[in-house]
Design an enzyme around this catalytic site. Structure first.
Site, PDB file in Angstrom:
ATOM      1  N   GLU A 196      40.091 -65.974   6.872  1.00 31.55           N
ATOM      2  CA  GLU A 196      39.684 -64.673   6.352  1.00 31.55           C
ATOM      3  C   GLU A 196      40.473 -64.302   5.106  1.00 31.55           C
ATOM      4  OE1 GLU A 196      36.631 -63.287   7.002  1.00 31.55           O
ATOM      5  OE2 GLU A 196      37.311 -63.348   9.088  1.00 31.55           O
ATOM      6  N   ASP A 250      38.890 -66.913   0.599  1.00 29.29           N
ATOM      7  CA  ASP A 250      37.910 -67.490  -0.327  1.00 29.29           C
ATOM      8  C   ASP A 250      38.162 -67.084  -1.766  1.00 29.29           C
ATOM      9  OD1 ASP A 250      37.082 -64.886   0.260  1.00 29.29           O
ATOM     10  OD2 ASP A 250      34.953 -65.390   0.394  1.00 29.29           O
ATOM     11  N   ASP A 253      30.783 -65.979   2.232  1.00 28.08           N
ATOM     12  CA  ASP A 253      29.651 -65.399   2.947  1.00 28.08           C
ATOM     13  C   ASP A 253      28.331 -66.000   2.490  1.00 28.08           C
ATOM     14  OD1 ASP A 253      31.528 -63.819   4.160  1.00 28.08           O
ATOM     15  OD2 ASP A 253      30.968 -61.976   3.116  1.00 28.08           O
TER      16      ASP A 253
END
Length: 385
Positions: free
Chosen positions: A31, A34, A174
């Protein structure tokens, strides 16, 4: 015929040329890595956004959603402007309009289209409803106009829509999960190179289940919190003379942290580097079929997100703690944070008991009831009609 196709026919008076779908995602681990060029391990949800679409002979884009109590939003392709996205009650339309803008900005030859959207990806739950909408729209438009795009390229343009048009400085995880995931697998993603590996992830075969606990606390990442963390991470990397925090080896973390004068930057850097290490370790365990052993790493990741990255909230913390006390092998928040969902790895026969305990804990704390459901890795974006 799909419900989206039926809705299109009723709305526009003729059937669509096709229906395209893209899923939401759950991030198993990795988490806020990215936008630091790091690693992530998401998988696609069965929940998806469908876009029924047909070409128009002009340069108009008409966008309608079955999930929003308003009429169609009409925009002209040649007047799409990141400085003036749809706002107010029409702000939801910024995501599909942004996808069209990103495709045009890349020099792709789009024409007008009518769109009808229907989605069962929960909004504000940290399950990437926005990425699903962007990817489904981009796939529909490129297919309508015969534009061949590799899925990573499609995902990158969908991310550009969210960054430059919607105004959320997210990473690419995502959109990549929504566009590229495969059923029965988690997607190991190197967000620097966009290299992908599909890692088998079959909870059912191991007698396990992955619960998604939607706290019903809506999160909003366009309010500056996301940008603040991005800036802090980039500042920490610059202070260490690194291109990104991804370039700080886990083994060198403590000496590097000692060189950072900013305590906030130290916490953010510690989370990113340890989270990248957790992705590597979880992937190794999945490849070895040792799924239960990933549990402590999930819980460790939540503590890092709560304490070092400071993106949790009381409802997420309660969901994680209660699931653990009820027998989960591990649990953590998933998604950007400040609300949204948690996940918990449990024995398959414990689903009812864990859901009951979490619901009881929320009631005792005076919180709204959570929505608890099981999830398994599903397919990425595709044309369905």
């Amino acid at each position: 015929m799909s419900r989206a196709a039926d809705g299109f026919h009723r709305l526009y008076g003729s059937p669509p040329e096709g229906v395209w779908a893209a899923p939401g995602r759950v991030n198993l681990i990795g988490e806020h890595t990215d936008y630091n060029d790091g690693f992530a391990l998401p998988f696609a949800l069965p929940h998806r956004t469908e876009v029924a679409a047909a070409r128009r002979p002009d340069r108009t884009l008409r966008i309608h959603s079955a999930d929003v109590p308003s009429g169609a939003v009409t925009v002209h392709l040649d007047r799409l402007d990141p400085a003036r996205p749809p706002a107010g009650p029409q702000s939801w339309a910024a995501y599909p309009a942004g996808a069209a803008w990103a495709l045009l900005d890349a020099g792709l030859p789009l024409g007008g289209a009518d769109l009808h959207i229907r989605s069962d990806v929960p909004t504000g739950a940290g399950l990437s409803s926005s990425a699903a909408l962007e990817v489904a729209t981009a796939l529909a438009l490129t297919d309508l106009y015969g534009i061949p795009l590799a899925r990573p390229e499609l995902a990158a343009l969908a991310r550009r829509a969210e960054n430059a048009y919607v105004g959320v400085p997210c990473g690419v995880m995502d959109q990549m999960a929504s566009a590229c995931a495969t059923a029965g697998h988690a997607l190991h993603l190197d967000t620097r190179t966009l290299e992908q590996q599909h890692i088998p992830f079959d909870c059912a075969a191991a007698g396990l289940r992955l619960l998604i606990i939607d706290t019903r606390v809506k999160h909003a990442l366009g309010d500056g919190a996301y940008a603040e963390r991005l800036a802090s991470c980039h500042g920490a990397a610059a202070a260490l003379g690194l291109p990104a925090l991804r370039d700080l080896p886990y083994e060198d973390l403590e000496p590097a942290l000692a060189r950072l004068g900013d305590p906030v930057g130290r916490r953010r850097a510690r989370h990113v580097v340890t989270e990248n290490e957790r992705v590597v370790r979880v992937e190794e365990l999945l490849r070895a079929g040792r799924l239960r052993e990933t549990g402590p790493l999930l819980t460790e990741g939540h503590a890092s997100l709560r304490d070092d990255y400071e993106v949790s909230c009381p409802e997420l913390d309660l969901a994680v703690a209660t699931a653990g006390a009820a027998g989960a092998y591990g649990a953590r928040m998933t998604g950007g944070g400040f609300g949204g969902s948690a996940l918990a790895l449990i024995d398959a026969d414990a689903e009812t008991a864990v859901a009951r305990e979490v619901t009881r804990a929320f009631a005792a704390a005076g919180y709204a009831p959570p929505h608890v459901t099981a999830a398994a890795p599903a397919a990425g974006a595709e044309r369905i009609l």
